[in-house]
Design an enzyme around this catalytic site. Structure first.
Site, PDB file in Angstrom:
ATOM      1  N   ASP A  38     -20.996 -38.300 -39.640  1.00  0.00           N
ATOM      2  CA  ASP A  38     -20.102 -37.542 -38.774  1.00  0.00           C
ATOM      3  C   ASP A  38     -20.440 -37.928 -37.328  1.00  0.00           C
ATOM      4  O   ASP A  38     -21.561 -38.337 -37.054  1.00  0.00           O
ATOM      5  CB  ASP A  38     -20.364 -36.049 -39.058  1.00  0.00           C
ATOM      6  CG  ASP A  38     -19.983 -35.142 -37.918  1.00  0.00           C
ATOM      7  OD1 ASP A  38     -18.786 -35.097 -37.620  1.00  0.00           O
ATOM      8  OD2 ASP A  38     -20.863 -34.485 -37.346  1.00  0.00           O
ATOM      9  N   ASP A 236     -17.971 -30.251 -42.319  1.00  0.00           N
ATOM     10  CA  ASP A 236     -18.583 -31.352 -43.081  1.00  0.00           C
ATOM     11  C   ASP A 236     -19.006 -30.905 -44.479  1.00  0.00           C
ATOM     12  O   ASP A 236     -19.285 -31.748 -45.343  1.00  0.00           O
ATOM     13  CB  ASP A 236     -19.828 -31.894 -42.352  1.00  0.00           C
ATOM     14  CG  ASP A 236     -19.493 -32.501 -40.999  1.00  0.00           C
ATOM     15  OD1 ASP A 236     -18.466 -33.194 -40.908  1.00  0.00           O
ATOM     16  OD2 ASP A 236     -20.256 -32.277 -40.045  1.00  0.00           O
TER      17      ASP A 236
HETATM   18  P1  ADP Z   1     -14.730 -33.392 -34.781  1.00  0.00           P
HETATM   19  O1  ADP Z   1     -14.806 -34.194 -36.050  1.00  0.00           O
HETATM   20  O2  ADP Z   1     -15.064 -34.225 -33.578  1.00  0.00           O
HETATM   21  O3  ADP Z   1     -15.502 -32.094 -34.842  1.00  0.00           O
HETATM   22  P2  ADP Z   1     -12.258 -31.792 -34.940  1.00  0.00           P
HETATM   23  O4  ADP Z   1     -11.548 -32.108 -36.225  1.00  0.00           O
HETATM   24  O5  ADP Z   1     -12.927 -30.482 -34.841  1.00  0.00           O
HETATM   25  O6  ADP Z   1     -13.183 -33.022 -34.548  1.00  0.00           O
HETATM   26  O7  ADP Z   1     -11.201 -31.883 -33.760  1.00  0.00           O
HETATM   27  C1  ADP Z   1     -10.375 -33.030 -33.604  1.00  0.00           C
HETATM   28  C2  ADP Z   1      -9.659 -32.985 -32.285  1.00  0.00           C
HETATM   29  O8  ADP Z   1      -8.865 -31.799 -32.167  1.00  0.00           O
HETATM   30  C3  ADP Z   1     -10.564 -32.965 -31.083  1.00  0.00           C
HETATM   31  O9  ADP Z   1     -11.018 -34.251 -30.727  1.00  0.00           O
HETATM   32  C4  ADP Z   1      -9.639 -32.348 -30.032  1.00  0.00           C
HETATM   33  O10 ADP Z   1      -8.773 -33.319 -29.510  1.00  0.00           O
HETATM   34  C5  ADP Z   1      -8.846 -31.351 -30.829  1.00  0.00           C
HETATM   35  N1  ADP Z   1      -9.473 -30.002 -30.743  1.00  0.00           N
HETATM   36  C6  ADP Z   1     -10.170 -29.361 -31.709  1.00  0.00           C
HETATM   37  N2  ADP Z   1     -10.600 -28.156 -31.271  1.00  0.00           N
HETATM   38  C7  ADP Z   1     -10.184 -28.042 -29.991  1.00  0.00           C
HETATM   39  C8  ADP Z   1     -10.297 -27.024 -28.989  1.00  0.00           C
HETATM   40  N3  ADP Z   1     -10.961 -25.886 -29.169  1.00  0.00           N
HETATM   41  N4  ADP Z   1      -9.722 -27.279 -27.784  1.00  0.00           N
HETATM   42  C9  ADP Z   1      -9.056 -28.413 -27.559  1.00  0.00           C
HETATM   43  N5  ADP Z   1      -8.910 -29.399 -28.456  1.00  0.00           N
HETATM   44  C10 ADP Z   1      -9.450 -29.226 -29.648  1.00  0.00           C
HETATM   45 MG    MG Z   2     -20.227 -32.635 -36.196  1.00  0.00          MG
END
Ligand code: ADP
Ligand code: MG
Length: 287
Positions: A38, A236
């Site tokens: 991850d 995850d």
């Molecule tokens: P990661 O695998 O990096 O944890 P997520 O699946 O949680 O990614 O999030 C993917 C994308 O969704 C982020 O890169 C962002 O662009 C958007 N995102 C998620 N949560 C937020 C939030 N609280 N505020 C703004 N954008 C968000």
């Molecule tokens: Mg992580």
């Protein structure tokens, strides 16, 4: 002799901070051919900081107030930035997180959207002239989020998370042990590629929705590989269970640690090649 050497092996691993839940996991570690990592909190420190903000003060106030209800590391970075800039937080009327996309929040009659291109597309927000700037942030490994207020684009906030000091070395060692190393992330392709390059990872699976992470692991298994998944987040957990070996980062969430077969203390990535070397040494002794 077999159970004894396994016990010696898991004992040795534990002394180094590699906690196997059972001896069978040490045996399965020996068979690994690929390792999926991850990005946020596993390869990176998971402590992102705001590097750029293009909106005005009122937008910052709405943005930060909206993100206050989110537990995402990106949200924490934005809230910390707003506190540093002496922003007064507003009360939130309605909050909803849209996994893998962003947030949709109502504050004093206004509707605030913060998230990626997908989110803005879904809500048909016009984004004229922002693409070049977004790409520029992303090529520098930053996660750029778009802000819309009442259906109109209001700015970009970009956040950077640095890779762990030993990430590159650990990944080199894993490759030296014959492992295929893959990065798996919900973040966008370009940001993921920039971070992967820094870490020395050649294969990236990006823009994966939280619920799709396990599927991606399964796809690699279907290609005939024994796979380890390494992660820290709640999102995850299904992938950790699906993988032949699930490895949790000790600094991560309780949910990830419970779902995993192995935990590495302190999130030290050098413990990954170490675990594999210990498994090799142990199994060699058995045969
Ligand atoms: P990661 O695998 O990096 O944890 P997520 O699946 O949680 O990614 O999030 C993917 C994308 O969704 C982020 O890169 C962002 O662009 C958007 N995102 C998620 N949560 C937020 C939030 N609280 N505020 C703004 N954008 C968000
Ligand atoms: Mg992580």
């Amino acid at each position: 002799a077999t159970p004894t050497s396994i016990m010696v092996g898991t004992g040795k691993a534990a002394e180094s901070g590699i906690l196997f839940k059972g001896g069978e996991h040490l045996e399965r570690t020996h068979q690994l051919e690929a390792i999926v990592l991850d990005k946020t909190g596993t390869i990176t420190k998971g402590k992102p900081e705001v590097t750029d903000f293009t909106g005005d003060n009122q937008t910052l106030q709405l943005l930060a107030s909206a993100e206050k209800g989110s537990e995402h590391p990106l949200a924490e970075a934005i809230v910390a930035y707003a506190i540093d800039n002496n922003v007064d937080f507003l009360d939130v009327d309605e909050f909803s997180a849209i996994p893998g996309h962003g947030i949709d929040v109502k504050i004093s009659g206004k509707r605030i959207l913060v998230g990626n291109r997908k989110l803005m597309n879904d809500f048909q927000i016009e984004l004229d002239g922002t693409e070049e700037q977004l790409v520029n942030y992303e090529q520098n490994g930053k996660t750029a989020m778009l802000i819309a207020v009442n259906g109109k684009y209001h700015g970009i906030v970009a956040v950077a998370d640095t890779i762990k000091e030993t990430a590159r070395e650990a990944i080199q060692e894993l490759k030296g042990l014959g492992m295929e190393v893959i990065m798996l992330t919900g973040d966008n392709e370009r940001t993921a590629q920039a971070i992967a390059k820094e870490a020395g990872i050649d294969r990236v699976i990006a823009q994966v929705l939280p619920e799709e992470k396990a599927e991606k692991v399964k796809e690699i298994q279907l290609q005939g590989k024994k796979v380890a998944m390494v992660g820290d987040g709640v999102n995850d957990a299904p992938a950790l269970v699906t993988a032949d070996i699930g490895i949790a980062i000790g600094t991560g969430t309780e949910v990830a640690i419970e779902a995993a077969d192995v935990t590495i203390l302190g999130g030290e990535l050098l413990l990954l090649p170490k675990a594999i070397r210990i498994s090799h040494a142990t199994i060699r002794n058995i045969r």
